[in-house]
Design a protein around this motif. Sequence first.
Motif, PDB file in Angstrom:
ATOM      1  N   VAL A  48       0.858  -1.238  -0.079  1.00  0.00           N
ATOM      2  CA  VAL A  48       0.112   0.062   0.150  1.00  0.00           C
ATOM      3  C   VAL A  48       0.911   1.163  -0.011  1.00  0.00           C
ATOM      4  CG1 VAL A  48      -1.687   1.158   1.251  1.00  0.00           C
ATOM      5  CG2 VAL A  48      -2.018  -1.224   1.078  1.00  0.00           C
ATOM      6  N   ARG A  49       2.068   1.174   0.662  1.00  0.00           N
ATOM      7  CA  ARG A  49       3.033   2.366   1.006  1.00  0.00           C
ATOM      8  C   ARG A  49       3.724   2.755  -0.631  1.00  0.00           C
ATOM      9  NH1 ARG A  49       3.842   0.260   6.107  1.00  0.00           N
ATOM     10  NH2 ARG A  49       5.715  -0.586   5.372  1.00  0.00           N
ATOM     11  N   SER A  50       4.043   1.497  -1.065  1.00  0.00           N
ATOM     12  CA  SER A  50       4.759   1.690  -2.330  1.00  0.00           C
ATOM     13  C   SER A  50       3.928   2.148  -3.347  1.00  0.00           C
ATOM     14  CB  SER A  50       4.982   0.127  -2.893  1.00  0.00           C
ATOM     15  OG  SER A  50       5.872   0.369  -4.094  1.00  0.00           O
ATOM     16  N   GLN A  52       1.206   3.990  -2.883  1.00  0.00           N
ATOM     17  CA  GLN A  52       1.016   5.577  -2.857  1.00  0.00           C
ATOM     18  C   GLN A  52       2.129   6.553  -3.091  1.00  0.00           C
ATOM     19  OE1 GLN A  52      -1.699   6.807  -1.613  1.00  0.00           O
ATOM     20  NE2 GLN A  52      -0.970   8.949  -2.061  1.00  0.00           N
ATOM     21  N   LEU A  53       3.357   5.760  -3.122  1.00  0.00           N
ATOM     22  CA  LEU A  53       4.487   6.647  -3.505  1.00  0.00           C
ATOM     23  C   LEU A  53       4.419   6.829  -4.865  1.00  0.00           C
ATOM     24  CD1 LEU A  53       7.057   8.023  -3.324  1.00  0.00           C
ATOM     25  CD2 LEU A  53       8.404   5.973  -3.055  1.00  0.00           C
ATOM     26  N   LYS A  54       4.088   5.781  -5.728  1.00  0.00           N
ATOM     27  CA  LYS A  54       3.807   5.722  -7.197  1.00  0.00           C
ATOM     28  C   LYS A  54       2.921   6.964  -7.705  1.00  0.00           C
ATOM     29  CE  LYS A  54       0.973   3.148  -8.803  1.00  0.00           C
ATOM     30  NZ  LYS A  54       0.461   1.539  -9.396  1.00  0.00           N
ATOM     31  N   LEU A  55       1.487   6.709  -6.996  1.00  0.00           N
ATOM     32  CA  LEU A  55       0.859   7.686  -7.281  1.00  0.00           C
ATOM     33  C   LEU A  55       1.284   9.135  -7.019  1.00  0.00           C
ATOM     34  CD1 LEU A  55      -2.507   5.764  -5.910  1.00  0.00           C
ATOM     35  CD2 LEU A  55      -1.655   6.180  -8.495  1.00  0.00           C
ATOM     36  N   GLU A  56       2.011   9.600  -5.817  1.00  0.00           N
ATOM     37  CA  GLU A  56       2.488  10.806  -5.756  1.00  0.00           C
ATOM     38  C   GLU A  56       3.478  10.906  -6.720  1.00  0.00           C
ATOM     39  OE1 GLU A  56       4.123  10.141  -1.699  1.00  0.00           O
ATOM     40  OE2 GLU A  56       2.023  10.132  -0.756  1.00  0.00           O
ATOM     41  N   LEU A  57       4.200  10.145  -7.132  1.00  0.00           N
ATOM     42  CA  LEU A  57       5.386  10.770  -8.168  1.00  0.00           C
ATOM     43  C   LEU A  57       4.695  10.973  -9.465  1.00  0.00           C
ATOM     44  CD1 LEU A  57       7.995   8.055  -7.283  1.00  0.00           C
ATOM     45  CD2 LEU A  57       8.097  10.370  -6.793  1.00  0.00           C
ATOM     46  N   ALA A 120       5.106  -9.103  -3.236  1.00  0.00           N
ATOM     47  CA  ALA A 120       4.785  -9.115  -1.712  1.00  0.00           C
ATOM     48  C   ALA A 120       5.920  -8.420  -1.104  1.00  0.00           C
ATOM     49  CB  ALA A 120       4.341 -10.413  -0.915  1.00  0.00           C
ATOM     50  N   ARG A 121       7.070  -8.323  -1.733  1.00  0.00           N
ATOM     51  CA  ARG A 121       8.184  -7.771  -0.983  1.00  0.00           C
ATOM     52  C   ARG A 121       8.005  -6.127  -0.939  1.00  0.00           C
ATOM     53  NH1 ARG A 121      13.565  -9.649   0.093  1.00  0.00           N
ATOM     54  NH2 ARG A 121      15.039  -7.777   0.229  1.00  0.00           N
ATOM     55  N   GLY A 122       7.025  -5.756  -1.639  1.00  0.00           N
ATOM     56  CA  GLY A 122       6.499  -4.265  -1.458  1.00  0.00           C
ATOM     57  C   GLY A 122       7.183  -3.100  -1.935  1.00  0.00           C
ATOM     58  N   ASN A 123       8.036  -3.576  -3.205  1.00  0.00           N
ATOM     59  CA  ASN A 123       8.802  -2.578  -3.526  1.00  0.00           C
ATOM     60  C   ASN A 123       8.431  -2.169  -5.065  1.00  0.00           C
ATOM     61  OD1 ASN A 123      10.666  -2.098  -1.634  1.00  0.00           O
ATOM     62  ND2 ASN A 123      11.740  -3.990  -2.340  1.00  0.00           N
ATOM     63  N   SER A 124       7.294  -2.540  -5.502  1.00  0.00           N
ATOM     64  CA  SER A 124       6.739  -2.507  -7.000  1.00  0.00           C
ATOM     65  C   SER A 124       5.836  -1.638  -7.412  1.00  0.00           C
ATOM     66  CB  SER A 124       6.433  -4.119  -7.413  1.00  0.00           C
ATOM     67  OG  SER A 124       7.563  -4.837  -7.279  1.00  0.00           O
ATOM     68  N   GLY A 125       5.177  -0.934  -6.331  1.00  0.00           N
ATOM     69  CA  GLY A 125       4.235  -0.014  -6.673  1.00  0.00           C
ATOM     70  C   GLY A 125       2.780  -0.570  -6.946  1.00  0.00           C
ATOM     71  N   VAL A 126       2.418  -1.671  -6.784  1.00  0.00           N
ATOM     72  CA  VAL A 126       1.097  -2.411  -7.015  1.00  0.00           C
ATOM     73  C   VAL A 126       0.440  -2.751  -5.804  1.00  0.00           C
ATOM     74  CG1 VAL A 126       2.001  -3.199  -9.229  1.00  0.00           C
ATOM     75  CG2 VAL A 126       1.997  -4.686  -7.016  1.00  0.00           C
ATOM     76  N   ARG A 127      -0.809  -2.572  -6.068  1.00  0.00           N
ATOM     77  CA  ARG A 127      -1.930  -2.949  -4.905  1.00  0.00           C
ATOM     78  C   ARG A 127      -1.780  -4.240  -4.353  1.00  0.00           C
ATOM     79  NH1 ARG A 127      -6.569  -1.862  -8.743  1.00  0.00           N
ATOM     80  NH2 ARG A 127      -4.893  -2.716 -10.022  1.00  0.00           N
ATOM     81  N   PRO A 128      -2.340  -4.642  -3.097  1.00  0.00           N
ATOM     82  CA  PRO A 128      -2.368  -5.946  -2.721  1.00  0.00           C
ATOM     83  C   PRO A 128      -3.298  -6.927  -3.444  1.00  0.00           C
ATOM     84  CG  PRO A 128      -2.389  -4.594  -0.778  1.00  0.00           C
ATOM     85  CD  PRO A 128      -2.257  -3.575  -2.038  1.00  0.00           C
ATOM     86  N   LEU A 129      -4.223  -6.232  -4.213  1.00  0.00           N
ATOM     87  CA  LEU A 129      -5.319  -7.097  -4.838  1.00  0.00           C
ATOM     88  C   LEU A 129      -4.523  -7.781  -6.045  1.00  0.00           C
ATOM     89  CD1 LEU A 129      -8.045  -7.451  -6.331  1.00  0.00           C
ATOM     90  CD2 LEU A 129      -7.837  -5.345  -7.374  1.00  0.00           C
ATOM     91  N   PHE A 343      10.189   1.290  -6.006  1.00  0.00           N
ATOM     92  CA  PHE A 343       9.946   2.414  -5.249  1.00  0.00           C
ATOM     93  C   PHE A 343      10.330   2.218  -4.047  1.00  0.00           C
ATOM     94  CE2 PHE A 343       6.831   2.178  -8.710  1.00  0.00           C
ATOM     95  CZ  PHE A 343       6.731   3.417  -9.311  1.00  0.00           C
ATOM     96  N   ASP A 344      11.329   3.264  -3.471  1.00  0.00           N
ATOM     97  CA  ASP A 344      11.744   3.304  -2.123  1.00  0.00           C
ATOM     98  C   ASP A 344      10.991   4.251  -1.204  1.00  0.00           C
ATOM     99  OD1 ASP A 344      13.248   3.695   0.091  1.00  0.00           O
ATOM    100  OD2 ASP A 344      15.076   4.087  -0.908  1.00  0.00           O
ATOM    101  N   THR A 345      10.076   3.591  -0.325  1.00  0.00           N
ATOM    102  CA  THR A 345       9.089   4.466   0.372  1.00  0.00           C
ATOM    103  C   THR A 345       9.941   5.189   1.245  1.00  0.00           C
ATOM    104  OG1 THR A 345       8.866   2.633   1.869  1.00  0.00           O
ATOM    105  CG2 THR A 345       7.241   2.966  -0.199  1.00  0.00           C
ATOM    106  N   ASP A 346      11.079   4.849   1.951  1.00  0.00           N
ATOM    107  CA  ASP A 346      11.868   5.516   2.980  1.00  0.00           C
ATOM    108  C   ASP A 346      12.469   6.665   2.355  1.00  0.00           C
ATOM    109  OD1 ASP A 346      11.492   3.428   4.707  1.00  0.00           O
ATOM    110  OD2 ASP A 346      13.477   2.326   4.254  1.00  0.00           O
ATOM    111  N   THR A 347      12.807   6.867   1.184  1.00  0.00           N
ATOM    112  CA  THR A 347      13.610   8.117   0.590  1.00  0.00           C
ATOM    113  C   THR A 347      12.278   8.697  -0.357  1.00  0.00           C
ATOM    114  OG1 THR A 347      14.564   6.900  -1.242  1.00  0.00           O
ATOM    115  CG2 THR A 347      15.561   7.286   0.880  1.00  0.00           C
TER     116      THR A 347
END
Length: 544
Positions: A48-50, A52-57, A120-129, A343-347
Amino acid sequence: MQHRDTGWETRASIVLDGHGLTVEDVVRVALRPNAPVELAETAAARMVRSRQLKLELLDTGQPVYGVTTGFGASADRQISVGKAAELQRNMMRFLRNGTGPLATPEICRATLLIRANCLARGNSGVRPLIVERLLDLLRHDVLPMVPERGSVGASGDLVPLGHLAAPLIGEGETLYRGSVRPASEVLAELGLGPVELEAKDSLALVNGTSFSAAFAALAVVRAAELAEFAETATALACEALEGNRGHFAAFLHESKPHPGQVASARRITELLSGSRLALEHGQVVGLSTALGERGYQRLNRSVQDRYSVRCAPHVIGVLRDTVDWARHWIETEINSSNDNPLFDTDTGTVHSGGNFYGGHLALAMDALKVAVANVADLLDRQLALLVDDKFNNGLTAGLVAPVGADDWAAGLHHGFKGMQLACSAVTAEALKTSTPAGVFSRSTGAHNQDKVSMSPIAARDACTVVDLTREVTAIHLLAACQAVDLRGTEMMGPRTRRVHELVRTLAPFTAVDRPMDGDIRALLGAMRDGSLLRAGAVEGTPFT
């Protein structure tokens, strides 16, 4: 491609978090339709965080590769955010042009699982769906129809993964409950509507190494089993040839302490424990009288066996050690983010790179198939000794049942001569197929993908070499059991005798010439269902 029943179906659900998936998990799901698999809550939160970052960018208007630009060499062509979803739908379509045989259900299940875990690692910018829908296909055993050919491991396994992902948008065909049906029909029947794609969704699904990794995971497990099969076959051959089991003494192999070699020698020693056919070195020496004052004598039994027996742990040990490091590389790959961009959500940044490159898988599989093919060659050489009366220490030519010179059947039968011919042919094919694939890089995609891994071809070849070597092993075991019948099974060690007894429940002693293709199939079945491994099991050794 089939595997033995290992009882994995009794375990609890596999929970995917992008970090802890094992090769055993992959094989469990590959073999078990409707295996329970879940997405970890922590992984869903990262996704989800990844996203969201994609959408913001995207809101900033900056070009993001494959999201608001074209793919590959078209990375210099930016499109508006409003076109991003259509770009993803088109990608899912233009990649569906694979050829060749369809991937097996086992490979499809393994690929679905691995792709879900990587996302599922969570770096790819896609939804859990996206992951949940992949898991829906697994839970209902809805298997996409995926041609095996079409990928060079460039931007990952684009073409086969394009076929794999198509059902998510209600396109392509699937295998469901034994019938091939349009994905749209099956999804509707299950109450699963097609996914509405967002920017990056298709790229995340197809831009990875999961198809290659599925073949690799299944190949490495079967290769581990082959090490045990080869040790069992070697022990039987050693008995049949009245060999020297001192060649497997711990001192020898601990003096050259490659772990696989040491383990292989130990297991062969334990298989031969108690044998009165394959003797300890001191017993072999004691079969001949002392030389005394004489200047020369011919020993009753050679103090050294030929390389294909004496050096068996050195050959099989290479396979064991290759399996160990290949397994490590595969598990790293199946727990990685191997698409692009990430997508790096930390930075709060997006990174374009090349994690889709399957180089580690390619080299692991190229090495594995060489190690496996060498085992095929080893067993083929042992078989050549068994059937040749110039080298088999008093057995009959072709291992024919002995008859008197005046018997009418004398000279009419050839025993295992045809089996040796077939084994040699299968071995030759295994050796030919072991040519490394990773060095045959091609330039594709308008020279954007100008250095590629060839990982799917290497991994598919590895599976083929494993299958061929199983056939070699089956023929060898049938011949070795025929040979120990001629020697006298009461002289066998207790562990090898168990293997012989199992073989005899599947294939009778060959008293006269007869077709033996059914015998080979029966032995292959015993390899698949695990009964052969259980018969030759030695407590405390790897892979048992």
